[in-house]
Write a protein that holds these residues in place. Structure first.
Motif, PDB file in Angstrom:
ATOM      1  N   GLN A 282       1.520  -1.557  -0.306  1.00 59.69           N
ATOM      2  CA  GLN A 282      -0.151   0.221   0.007  1.00 59.69           C
ATOM      3  C   GLN A 282       1.046   1.248  -0.089  1.00 59.69           C
ATOM      4  O   GLN A 282       1.860   1.551   0.375  1.00 59.69           O
ATOM      5  CB  GLN A 282      -1.093  -0.311   1.058  1.00 59.69           C
ATOM      6  CG  GLN A 282      -1.961  -1.059   1.798  1.00 59.69           C
ATOM      7  CD  GLN A 282      -3.110  -0.904   2.520  1.00 59.69           C
ATOM      8  OE1 GLN A 282      -2.660  -0.330   4.080  1.00 59.69           O
ATOM      9  NE2 GLN A 282      -3.935  -0.951   2.098  1.00 59.69           N
TER      10      GLN A 282
ATOM     11  N   PRO B   3       2.063   5.002  -5.313  1.00 60.02           N
ATOM     12  CA  PRO B   3       1.377   4.658  -6.277  1.00 60.02           C
ATOM     13  C   PRO B   3       2.377   4.824  -8.374  1.00 60.02           C
ATOM     14  O   PRO B   3       2.521   3.970  -9.188  1.00 60.02           O
ATOM     15  CB  PRO B   3       0.394   4.945  -6.694  1.00 60.02           C
ATOM     16  CG  PRO B   3       0.214   5.618  -5.371  1.00 60.02           C
ATOM     17  CD  PRO B   3       0.896   6.002  -4.565  1.00 60.02           C
TER      18      PRO B   3
ATOM     19  N   SER C 134      -0.429   0.732  -4.366  1.00 57.76           N
ATOM     20  CA  SER C 134      -1.266   0.583  -3.932  1.00 57.76           C
ATOM     21  C   SER C 134      -2.087   1.265  -4.012  1.00 57.76           C
ATOM     22  O   SER C 134      -1.582   1.782  -2.649  1.00 57.76           O
ATOM     23  CB  SER C 134      -2.662  -0.404  -3.790  1.00 57.76           C
ATOM     24  OG  SER C 134      -2.783  -0.602  -2.461  1.00 57.76           O
TER      25      SER C 134
END
Length: 127
Positions: free
Chosen positions: A13, A88, A126
């Motif tokens: 993440q 990201p 992500s």
């Protein structure tokens, strides 16, 4: 030449961390300068970080300065890329590269400087 195998990629993440490793085998008795490169889909492969054989000299792309750290353990023939505060836009296939260094402190960071490459490891961040 030296053979390189990357590991440590995966899904993380945004804001998280990953550590990539690159293990060298074969002709490891020479002084090898190392680099990490990455290639996102549809984009060119670009340097992320590089380190001299001695480990004293390092280079970082502006996009990763302050977030990524390259290091090496010559006794283990391994180079690491510690990636913190992932974004990201860090999503890419990460490649390890090596070349014989002229001096222990010699630093190389152009793709064309490196004749030996690993197969790459996928890093996906992500949001």
């Amino acid at each position: 030449q030296v053979q390189l195998v990357e590991s440590g990629g995966g899904l993380q993440q945004a804001g998280g961390s990953l550590r990539l490793s690159c293990a060298a085998s074969g002709r490891t008795n020479s002084m090898y300068a190392m680099g990490w490169f990455r290639q996102a889909p549809g984009k060119e492969r670009n340097v992320v970080a590089a380190v001299s054989w001695s480990g004293v000299s390092t280079y970082y792309a502006d996009s990763v300065k302050g977030r990524f750290t390259i290091s090496r353990d010559n006794a283990k023939n391994t180079v690491y890329l510690q990636m913190n505060s992932l974004k990201p836009e860090d999503t890419a296939v990460y490649y390890c590269a090596a070349r014989v260094a002229m001096f222990s402190g010699s630093l190389y960071y152009r793709e064309t400087d490196f004749p030996s490459w690993g197969q790459g490891t996928q890093v996906t961040v992500s949001s």
